[in-house]
Scaffold this motif. Structure first.
Motif, PDB file in Angstrom:
ATOM      1  N   GLN A  44       0.832  -1.214   0.000  1.00  0.00           N
ATOM      2  CA  GLN A  44       0.000   0.000   0.000  1.00  0.00           C
ATOM      3  C   GLN A  44       0.863   1.259   0.000  1.00  0.00           C
ATOM      4  O   GLN A  44       0.623   2.193  -0.787  1.00  0.00           O
ATOM      5  N   ILE A  45       1.867   1.300   0.871  1.00  0.00           N
ATOM      6  CA  ILE A  45       2.738   2.472   0.929  1.00  0.00           C
ATOM      7  C   ILE A  45       3.592   2.560  -0.328  1.00  0.00           C
ATOM      8  O   ILE A  45       3.830   3.650  -0.865  1.00  0.00           O
ATOM      9  N   ALA A  46       4.052   1.412  -0.827  1.00  0.00           N
ATOM     10  CA  ALA A  46       4.845   1.400  -2.058  1.00  0.00           C
ATOM     11  C   ALA A  46       4.026   1.939  -3.228  1.00  0.00           C
ATOM     12  O   ALA A  46       4.558   2.665  -4.087  1.00  0.00           O
ATOM     13  N   HIS A  47       2.754   1.588  -3.280  1.00  0.00           N
ATOM     14  CA  HIS A  47       1.900   2.091  -4.357  1.00  0.00           C
ATOM     15  C   HIS A  47       1.766   3.607  -4.281  1.00  0.00           C
ATOM     16  O   HIS A  47       1.848   4.299  -5.311  1.00  0.00           O
ATOM     17  N   HIS A 142      -6.079   4.109   0.315  1.00  0.00           N
ATOM     18  CA  HIS A 142      -5.070   3.115   0.682  1.00  0.00           C
ATOM     19  C   HIS A 142      -4.776   3.165   2.178  1.00  0.00           C
ATOM     20  O   HIS A 142      -4.403   2.153   2.772  1.00  0.00           O
ATOM     21  N   GLY A 143      -4.971   4.335   2.767  1.00  0.00           N
ATOM     22  CA  GLY A 143      -4.844   4.429   4.216  1.00  0.00           C
ATOM     23  C   GLY A 143      -5.908   3.602   4.930  1.00  0.00           C
ATOM     24  O   GLY A 143      -5.644   3.005   5.983  1.00  0.00           O
ATOM     25  N   LEU A 144      -7.102   3.529   4.345  1.00  0.00           N
ATOM     26  CA  LEU A 144      -8.151   2.673   4.911  1.00  0.00           C
ATOM     27  C   LEU A 144      -7.719   1.214   4.893  1.00  0.00           C
ATOM     28  O   LEU A 144      -7.970   0.458   5.844  1.00  0.00           O
ATOM     29  N   ASP A 145      -7.068   0.800   3.812  1.00  0.00           N
ATOM     30  CA  ASP A 145      -6.603  -0.580   3.720  1.00  0.00           C
ATOM     31  C   ASP A 145      -5.530  -0.868   4.764  1.00  0.00           C
ATOM     32  O   ASP A 145      -5.504  -1.942   5.373  1.00  0.00           O
TER      33      ASP A 145
END
Length: 266
Positions: A44-47, A142-145
Motif C-alpha cells: 500500500q505504501i509502495a503504491h 489506501h490508508g483505509l486498507d
C-alpha cells in the motif's frame, strides 16, 4: 477551484495521518495482509510512493511521463501491481523515506504549477488542484486498507469533501470506462458531512439523485466498500446504475469489493 491552497494542505494532512499510522511499525507488521487481495501494508505504501513519483514526473517532465502511459497501456492489468511489488521489496525504513521524499517533492512541484496549466495523467489532463485531489483520494483509500490490516479506525474528517466532489465529477468517466453511454440527464448528489453539514452537487431539481453519508459515498467511489454495505439511496434508474459502477480513480474498471459478508477483494 479558484484557490488550490486548501487541497494542497489537506493532502499533506492526510499523508501525515497515514505516516503516523505506519512510522513505528515493526518489520513484520509491514507484511500484514490488507483488505486488498495480495497486498500487504508495504504494498500500500509502495503504491502511494510509486504514484507520487509518477505524478511528479507528470508535473516536471510531461514528455517523460508519456513513457509511463505507454507502459500502462501495454499492460493495463499488471502495471500498477508491478510498481507496488517493486517498492514492497525494499526495507521498511527505505520505503518509508522514499514515500516521504516523493510526496514532499510533489507538494512543492504542484504549488509551483502556473494557474490554468493542465497536467497529463493516465486519464484526462488535469489542473494542479485536481492532481492534488486525486492524490488525496488515493492516500485516503489506501490508508483505509492499511488501517484495516492494523485493526485501527480513523475518524472521517471534512477532508472527504475533496473526494466527494471528485466522485461526483467522475460520473461520466465511470460510464465511459465501463463502455456505457454517458447519461444526458443531470444528477443531484446530497451528502451529510462528518460534521453534519450538507454537501450538494448538481441542480436541485434533477430527477436522478443520490443521498446519504459523505463517508459512504467516498467509500463507494474509491471502491473500498460494496454498495450493499452502504447507506446510500439512489432515486432514478440512472442514479441507481451509477452507484453500481462509480469509480473516482483513473484506469480500467476496478473490481471493487465484495459485500462484507463475503469478504473483500481488490
Amino acid at each position: 477551484m479558484s484557490d488550490p491552497t486548501p487541497v494542497f494542505g489537506d493532502l499533506c494532512e492526510e499523508s501525515e495521518q497515514l505516516d503516523r499510522m505506519v512510522a513505528e511499525l515493526r518489520s513484520e507488521q509491514w507484511g500484514l495482509a490488507t483488505p486488498a487481495a495480495g497486498w500487504s501494508v508495504a504494498h500500500q505504501i509502495a503504491h502511494l510512493a510509486w504514484t507520487d513519483r509518477s505524478a511528479l514526473l507528470a508535473v516536471t517532465d510531461p514528455e517523460g511521463f508519456k513513457g509511463l502511459v505507454e507502459k500502462a497501456l501495454a499492460a493495463p492489468g499488471s502495471f500498477v501491481d508491478q510498481g507496488a511489488e517493486e517498492g514492497a521489496g525494499l526495507p521498511p525504513g527505505e520505503l518509508l523515506e522514499r514515500w516521504r521524499a516523493g510526496r514532499a517533492a510533489l507538494d512543492q512541484a504542484l504549488r509551483a504549477v502556473p494557474a490554468g496549466a493542465r497536467l497529463p495523467w493516465y486519464g484526462p489532463p488535469m489542473s494542479a488542484a485536481s492532481m492534488a485531489t486525486a492524490r488525496l483520494m488515493e492516500t485516503w483509500a489506501h490508508g483505509l486498507d492499511v488501517a484495516g490490516a492494523l485493526g485501527v479506525t480513523s475518524a472521517p474528517t471534512d477532508r472527504l469533501r475533496h473526494i466527494a466532489r471528485l466522485g461526483f465529477r467522475t460520473r461520466d468517466f465511470a460510464h465511459v470506462v465501463h463502455g456505457l453511454p454517458v447519461p444526458a440527464e443531470p444528477f443531484r448528489v446530497e451528502l451529510r458531512s462528518p460534521a453534519g453539514e450538507v454537501w450538494a452537487y448538481g441542480p436541485e431539481d434533477a430527477a436522478q439523485r443520490v443521498t446519504g453519508p459523505a463517508l459512504d459515498f467516498c467509500l463507494l467511489v474509491t471502491q473500498r466498500a460494496h454498495r450493499a454495505d452502504l447507506a446510500l439511496t439512489a432515486t432514478g434508474p440512472g442514479a441507481d446504475r451509477w452507484l453500481d459502477i462509480a469509480q473516482a480513480f483513473a484506469g480500467p474498471p476496478g473490481a471493487g469489493r465484495a459485500p462484507a459478508r463475503k469478504g473483500a477483494a481488490r
